[in-house]
Every structure is written in structure tokens, then in C-alpha cells.
Design a protein around this motif. Structure first.
Motif, short mmCIF file in Angstrom:
data_model
loop_
_atom_site.label_atom_id
_atom_site.label_comp_id
_atom_site.label_asym_id
_atom_site.label_seq_id
_atom_site.Cartn_x
_atom_site.Cartn_y
_atom_site.Cartn_z
N ILE A 58 51.41 9.90 4.00
CA ILE A 58 52.59 10.49 3.40
C ILE A 58 52.49 10.41 1.87
O ILE A 58 52.76 11.38 1.15
CB ILE A 58 53.88 9.81 3.88
N ALA A 59 52.08 9.24 1.36
CA ALA A 59 51.93 9.07 -0.09
C ALA A 59 50.86 10.00 -0.63
O ALA A 59 51.01 10.59 -1.71
CB ALA A 59 51.60 7.61 -0.41
N ARG A 112 49.32 14.77 -3.67
CA ARG A 112 48.62 16.06 -3.70
C ARG A 112 49.58 17.20 -3.97
O ARG A 112 49.22 18.20 -4.58
CB ARG A 112 47.91 16.28 -2.36
N GLY A 113 50.81 17.06 -3.47
CA GLY A 113 51.82 18.08 -3.69
C GLY A 113 51.91 19.11 -2.60
O GLY A 113 52.65 20.09 -2.74
N VAL A 129 58.50 20.33 9.20
CA VAL A 129 57.98 18.98 8.94
C VAL A 129 57.74 18.80 7.45
O VAL A 129 58.13 17.79 6.85
CB VAL A 129 56.67 18.74 9.73
N ALA A 130 57.12 19.80 6.82
CA ALA A 130 56.82 19.72 5.39
C ALA A 130 58.11 19.64 4.56
O ALA A 130 58.17 18.92 3.56
CB ALA A 130 55.99 20.93 4.97
N GLU A 131 59.13 20.39 4.97
CA GLU A 131 60.41 20.34 4.27
C GLU A 131 60.97 18.93 4.25
O GLU A 131 61.50 18.47 3.23
CB GLU A 131 61.41 21.28 4.93
N ARG A 132 60.84 18.24 5.37
CA ARG A 132 61.39 16.89 5.47
C ARG A 132 60.56 15.88 4.67
O ARG A 132 61.08 14.86 4.23
CB ARG A 132 61.50 16.49 6.94
N ILE A 133 59.29 16.18 4.50
CA ILE A 133 58.45 15.32 3.64
C ILE A 133 58.74 15.63 2.18
O ILE A 133 58.61 14.76 1.31
CB ILE A 133 56.96 15.52 3.96
N VAL A 150 57.48 18.63 0.54
CA VAL A 150 56.38 19.36 -0.10
C VAL A 150 56.19 20.70 0.61
O VAL A 150 56.63 20.87 1.75
CB VAL A 150 55.05 18.56 -0.01
N PRO A 151 55.54 21.66 -0.06
CA PRO A 151 55.17 22.91 0.62
C PRO A 151 53.99 22.65 1.56
O PRO A 151 53.38 21.58 1.52
CB PRO A 151 54.78 23.84 -0.52
#
Length: 267
Positions: free
Chosen positions: A32-33, A38-39, A72-76, A78-79
Motif C-alpha cells: 500500500i505504501a 508511486r502514485g 479499490v484504487a479509489e479507496r486507496i 490513487v488512480p
């Protein structure tokens, strides 16, 4: 001193085991980090498997799997960048670190679980057959001596061999190639997950899906072995989507029906 160090190492190993922590997983990288640094989230998806992942008329990757990964990406936070995978490459590209996760209509099996970890089941499918409407094949028992195309490197290949031992199995690298073989008359039938076959049949009215269902296919999103942080993020996102109704909306969007198998939701 060497022996003393060995004893200390053994004690440490016992302590870790007693705490329920596997030494390898205790040292697992914080994916996750890494994703946040990375973005973007790198997601392995298919480009040839409607309605799970395919290219639309604008040559853009779309599908049920891709919409799930976007959530999933939205909740993390990032795009997401989609990376093309196939059935033979989806696990190697994940293990090698080329993608962070693999959302590629992948059945969760014990054999695959030896190499990677899986999310909860996010889709439950069944394997079936599609044939030309004029075909004399009406069920599995009619496949003796017939050629059946299937995607190589999948549980589908093993299932059809067991269900129709008299059939001649012809494996192709991807679904599009297997479908093309049927359209060109090089095989007599195509086998695959029901909703994937429905994707092919939707715009091809000269083909019919047979009523036989001869497997249960629990799809999971793959992460690297011991990657509990990302696996938890995926699981929590899926469960939140189920509770909010977002999952049902995506399911109806791509399959035209309400989901008939609920997701596993933890308290």
C-alpha cells in the motif's frame, strides 16, 4: 557463540509461530505504501474476456473486473493503470512485481494458492458450452470425437477434459482466439465461464449456449503471497461495495441481472 545464536534464533521462530505470524509474512513489503509513493495502482486485467475485461469500440479497456479495481484504487486514494495480462501470464506478472494485483477472471484454486494469495470470492461463475445453432451438439454427452476450444492455462481446460473425456481439447492462448476458432469452423464448440460466453453470444445470434453447467468457478483477485495489507484493502473495498449497493450496480451493468451469490461480509 554460534550455538547460542542458533538457540536465540530458534526461540525467536517459536515466538513468532506462537503469535500466529509466519516469518515470511512478517517481512512482507508494505505494498500500500509503495502504491501511494508511486502514485498509482498497477492492475493486471484481461483485454479479451468480455464482460470481465475487454476493449470497447474505442479500443479502451473496460469491463466488470476493471470497474471493481477502480473502486479499490479509489479507496486507496490513487488512480489505476491497467496492464494487459492473459491466463498464462497473470500470475507470473504478479509474482515478478510487474503488477500489484491481478483481477483477471481468475478462479481461486488450492494449487494457485500455493503461489499467490487471493481476495474473498467476488464473482461465482459456472462453466458451459457455446455452439452454432445448427450444431448437433446438445449436451456434454454429444462431445465424443468433437473438437472443443478452450483457453489454455485455466481450470476450464482441466474441467472440460474431466467432463468430456471423449472430446478433443484444443487450447488457445486467449478467449478471442478460442472464439475465432469456433466462428471459422475449426472447432465444434467453445467452453468457458457462462458470463464470458454470454458476452460472445450477445452480438452473435447464430450461436447458442447449452444448458449444461459442469463446474463452479469462484473468482478471486490475486495479490502476492503474504501481501496482507493489499489483500485486506481489496477485501474491505469489496465488502463496502456490497453493503453500499455499488457492487450490485456494477453487476447489473455488466451482466444484466441482480447478483445471485452474496459476497462474504465480515462484522
Amino acid at each position: 557463540m554460534i550455538r547460542f545464536n542458533s538457540i536465540l534464533a530458534a526461540i525467536a521462530a517459536v515466538a513468532i509461530a506462537g503469535a500466529g505470524v509466519h516469518p515470511a509474512s512478517a517481512q512482507a513489503p508494505d505494498t500500500i505504501a509503495q502504491i501511494k509513493q508511486r502514485g498509482k495502482l498497477l492492475a493486471g486485467v484481461k483485454f479479451d474476456t468480455p464482460p470481465f475485461g475487454f476493449l470497447n469500440e474505442k479500443n479502451e479497456p473496460v469491463g466488470f473486473d476493471l470497474d471493481i479495481v477502480k473502486k479499490v484504487a479509489e479507496r486507496i486514494g490513487v488512480p489505476v493503470e491497467f496492464v494487459k495480462v492473459t491466463s498464462p501470464t497473470r500470475i507470473p506478472l504478479l509474482v515478478s512485481g510487474n503488477v500489484d494485483l491481478s483481477a483477471a477472471s481468475m478462479t481461486h484454486t488450492q494449487e494457485r494458492d500455493k503461489t499467490i494469495d487471493f481476495s474473498i470470492t467476488y464473482y461465482t461463475g459456472a462453466q458451459s458450452l457455446i455452439v452454432p445453432k445448427a450444431s448437433t451438439i446438445k449436451s456434454l454427452k454429444d462431445l465424443a470425437g468433437k473438437q472443443v476450444s478452450v483457453q489454455q492455462g485455466t481450470t476450464l481446460e482441466k474441467n472440460i477434459a474431466a467432463a468430456a473425456p471423449g472430446a478433443k481439447i484444443v487450447a488457445f492462448k486467449d478467449y478471442n482466439s478460442a472464439w475465432l476458432a469456433l466462428v471459422q469452423g475449426r472447432v465444434d464448440a467453445l467452453t468457458g465461464s457462462l458470463n464470458i460466453l454470454q458476452g460472445f453470444a450477445k452480438d452473435n445470434k447464430d450461436y447458442v449456449i447449452l444448458p449444461d453447467r459442469f463446474s463452479v468457478e469462484p473468482f478471486g483477485i490475486g495479490v502476492r503471497q503474504g501481501d496482507s495489507s493489499l489483500r485486506d484493502a481489496v477485501n474491505f473495498a469489496l465488502q463496502d461495495m456490497w453493503k453500499s449497493g455499488e457492487y450490485a450496480e456494477l453487476y447489473k451493468k455488466w451482466f444484466g441481472a441482480e447478483p445471485d451469490v452474496p459476497l462474504e461480509v465480515w462484522p
